[in-house]
Scaffold this motif. Structure first.
Motif, mmCIF file in Angstrom:
data_model
loop_
_atom_site.group_PDB
_atom_site.id
_atom_site.type_symbol
_atom_site.label_atom_id
_atom_site.label_comp_id
_atom_site.label_asym_id
_atom_site.label_seq_id
_atom_site.Cartn_x
_atom_site.Cartn_y
_atom_site.Cartn_z
ATOM 1 N N ALA A 87 54.930 13.827 -31.241
ATOM 2 C CA ALA A 87 53.974 14.565 -32.086
ATOM 3 C C ALA A 87 52.788 15.032 -31.251
ATOM 4 O O ALA A 87 52.075 14.223 -30.660
ATOM 5 C CB ALA A 87 53.497 13.684 -33.230
ATOM 6 N N TYR A 88 52.608 16.339 -31.207
ATOM 7 C CA TYR A 88 51.478 16.957 -30.506
ATOM 8 C C TYR A 88 50.669 17.751 -31.524
ATOM 9 O O TYR A 88 51.141 18.089 -32.597
ATOM 10 C CB TYR A 88 51.967 17.929 -29.427
ATOM 11 C CG TYR A 88 52.659 17.285 -28.267
ATOM 12 C CD1 TYR A 88 51.939 16.779 -27.187
ATOM 13 C CD2 TYR A 88 54.045 17.198 -28.232
ATOM 14 C CE1 TYR A 88 52.593 16.202 -26.119
ATOM 15 C CE2 TYR A 88 54.702 16.617 -27.162
ATOM 16 C CZ TYR A 88 53.961 16.125 -26.099
ATOM 17 O OH TYR A 88 54.607 15.552 -25.044
ATOM 18 N N ARG A 89 49.438 18.079 -31.132
ATOM 19 C CA ARG A 89 48.658 19.042 -31.908
ATOM 20 C C ARG A 89 47.732 19.786 -30.972
ATOM 21 O O ARG A 89 47.315 19.278 -29.916
ATOM 22 C CB ARG A 89 47.890 18.377 -33.041
ATOM 23 C CG ARG A 89 46.658 17.620 -32.642
ATOM 24 C CD ARG A 89 45.932 17.069 -33.863
ATOM 25 N NE ARG A 89 44.731 16.332 -33.485
ATOM 26 C CZ ARG A 89 43.969 15.691 -34.326
ATOM 27 N NH1 ARG A 89 44.266 15.683 -35.616
ATOM 28 N NH2 ARG A 89 42.888 15.059 -33.901
ATOM 29 N N MET A 90 47.435 21.015 -31.369
ATOM 30 C CA MET A 90 46.444 21.807 -30.660
ATOM 31 C C MET A 90 45.137 21.662 -31.418
ATOM 32 O O MET A 90 45.126 21.654 -32.644
ATOM 33 C CB MET A 90 46.872 23.271 -30.597
ATOM 34 C CG MET A 90 48.136 23.505 -29.805
ATOM 35 S SD MET A 90 48.574 25.244 -29.591
ATOM 36 C CE MET A 90 48.746 25.810 -31.263
ATOM 37 N N ARG A 91 44.057 21.534 -30.670
ATOM 38 C CA ARG A 91 42.719 21.479 -31.267
ATOM 39 C C ARG A 91 41.928 22.631 -30.672
ATOM 40 O O ARG A 91 41.860 22.791 -29.456
ATOM 41 C CB ARG A 91 42.038 20.159 -30.932
ATOM 42 C CG ARG A 91 40.635 20.047 -31.570
ATOM 43 C CD ARG A 91 39.925 18.809 -31.117
ATOM 44 N NE ARG A 91 39.421 19.047 -29.766
ATOM 45 C CZ ARG A 91 38.986 18.090 -28.958
ATOM 46 N NH1 ARG A 91 39.018 16.835 -29.333
ATOM 47 N NH2 ARG A 91 38.536 18.391 -27.753
ATOM 48 N N TYR A 125 49.937 12.217 -30.222
ATOM 49 C CA TYR A 125 49.711 11.084 -31.121
ATOM 50 C C TYR A 125 50.351 9.828 -30.546
ATOM 51 O O TYR A 125 51.520 9.830 -30.184
ATOM 52 C CB TYR A 125 50.287 11.354 -32.513
ATOM 53 C CG TYR A 125 49.976 10.234 -33.470
ATOM 54 C CD1 TYR A 125 48.712 10.131 -34.036
ATOM 55 C CD2 TYR A 125 50.912 9.262 -33.760
ATOM 56 C CE1 TYR A 125 48.398 9.095 -34.891
ATOM 57 C CE2 TYR A 125 50.615 8.216 -34.615
ATOM 58 C CZ TYR A 125 49.352 8.135 -35.178
ATOM 59 O OH TYR A 125 49.047 7.106 -36.016
ATOM 60 N N THR A 126 49.559 8.769 -30.462
ATOM 61 C CA THR A 126 50.075 7.463 -30.041
ATOM 62 C C THR A 126 49.822 6.479 -31.175
ATOM 63 O O THR A 126 48.721 6.454 -31.740
ATOM 64 C CB THR A 126 49.391 6.969 -28.751
ATOM 65 O OG1 THR A 126 47.990 6.823 -28.993
ATOM 66 C CG2 THR A 126 49.599 7.943 -27.602
ATOM 67 N N PRO A 127 50.809 5.671 -31.532
ATOM 68 C CA PRO A 127 50.639 4.734 -32.644
ATOM 69 C C PRO A 127 49.501 3.742 -32.438
ATOM 70 O O PRO A 127 48.879 3.314 -33.402
ATOM 71 C CB PRO A 127 51.981 4.006 -32.705
ATOM 72 C CG PRO A 127 52.941 4.903 -32.028
ATOM 73 C CD PRO A 127 52.164 5.652 -30.990
ATOM 74 N N THR A 128 49.194 3.391 -31.213
ATOM 75 C CA THR A 128 48.153 2.392 -30.962
ATOM 76 C C THR A 128 46.749 2.972 -30.906
ATOM 77 O O THR A 128 45.790 2.291 -31.252
ATOM 78 C CB THR A 128 48.430 1.644 -29.642
ATOM 79 O OG1 THR A 128 48.564 2.599 -28.589
ATOM 80 C CG2 THR A 128 49.699 0.824 -29.748
ATOM 81 N N HIS A 129 46.606 4.229 -30.476
ATOM 82 C CA HIS A 129 45.268 4.806 -30.292
ATOM 83 C C HIS A 129 45.013 6.067 -31.104
ATOM 84 O O HIS A 129 43.959 6.671 -30.992
ATOM 85 C CB HIS A 129 45.035 5.117 -28.811
ATOM 86 C CG HIS A 129 45.037 3.900 -27.954
ATOM 87 N ND1 HIS A 129 46.160 3.447 -27.319
ATOM 88 C CD2 HIS A 129 44.057 3.015 -27.649
ATOM 89 C CE1 HIS A 129 45.882 2.351 -26.646
ATOM 90 N NE2 HIS A 129 44.614 2.059 -26.839
ATOM 91 N N GLY A 130 45.971 6.521 -31.887
ATOM 92 C CA GLY A 130 45.789 7.756 -32.645
ATOM 93 C C GLY A 130 45.929 8.972 -31.745
ATOM 94 O O GLY A 130 46.750 8.991 -30.832
ATOM 95 N N TRP A 131 45.125 10.000 -31.986
ATOM 96 C CA TRP A 131 45.212 11.239 -31.213
ATOM 97 C C TRP A 131 44.473 11.104 -29.896
ATOM 98 O O TRP A 131 43.284 10.795 -29.868
ATOM 99 C CB TRP A 131 44.659 12.412 -32.005
ATOM 100 C CG TRP A 131 45.540 12.790 -33.141
ATOM 101 C CD1 TRP A 131 45.327 12.497 -34.464
ATOM 102 C CD2 TRP A 131 46.778 13.475 -33.074
ATOM 103 N NE1 TRP A 131 46.379 12.980 -35.216
ATOM 104 C CE2 TRP A 131 47.282 13.592 -34.392
ATOM 105 C CE3 TRP A 131 47.527 14.026 -32.040
ATOM 106 C CZ2 TRP A 131 48.479 14.225 -34.697
ATOM 107 C CZ3 TRP A 131 48.727 14.660 -32.339
ATOM 108 C CH2 TRP A 131 49.185 14.748 -33.646
#
Length: 127
Positions: free
Chosen positions: A108-112, A75-81
């Motif tokens: 913040a990471y996430r698996m998709r 997650y990046t505040p400027t570009h989202g995921w």
């Protein structure tokens, strides 16, 4: 008597808080699991982040002709995921396809995990 009981209770609570705080440090972070099921509830794929070595494993649990794609996103505040890395597993035999990625602490990471029939599922985590 009440003073002794209050002291024991305070000591017990302090010890409990100390244990709780010491086990939530990044060194004790655990593995992360993401399951993907179809509309009938059958598990078609799963993805695991193994914290020791930062290995991501994608499993194709159904020999249905469709393979899942597992991705790591940040997650990046400027570009989202933003997607960092993806792998496809079309084996259908329950064996994993894996990749390594050094995840950083407090990010913040996430698996998709996506499948042609079952859609996508997400699981967030931090180191």
């Amino acid at each position: 008597m009440i003073k002794r009981w209050t002291m024991r209770l305070g000591l017990t609570l302090a010890l409990g808080v100390t244990v709780l705080l010491s086990t939530t440090s990044p060194a004790f972070a655990g593995n992360t699991l993401l399951l993907l099921s179809d509309i009938d509830g059958r598990q078609v794929a799963h993805m695991v982040h193994v914290d020791d070595g930062d290995v991501f494993k994608i499993y194709d649990d159904q020999a249905d002709g469709y393979g899942p794609e597992g991705c790591l996103q940040v997650y990046t505040p400027t570009h989202g995921w933003a997607t960092l890395r993806c792998e496809h597993n079309g084996a259908g035999d329950g064996n994993p396809v894996s990749f390594n990625y050094n995840v950083l602490e407090l990010v913040a990471y996430r698996m998709r995990l996506c499948h042609a029939i079952a859609g996508c599922s997400y699981q967030g985590f931090t180191e």
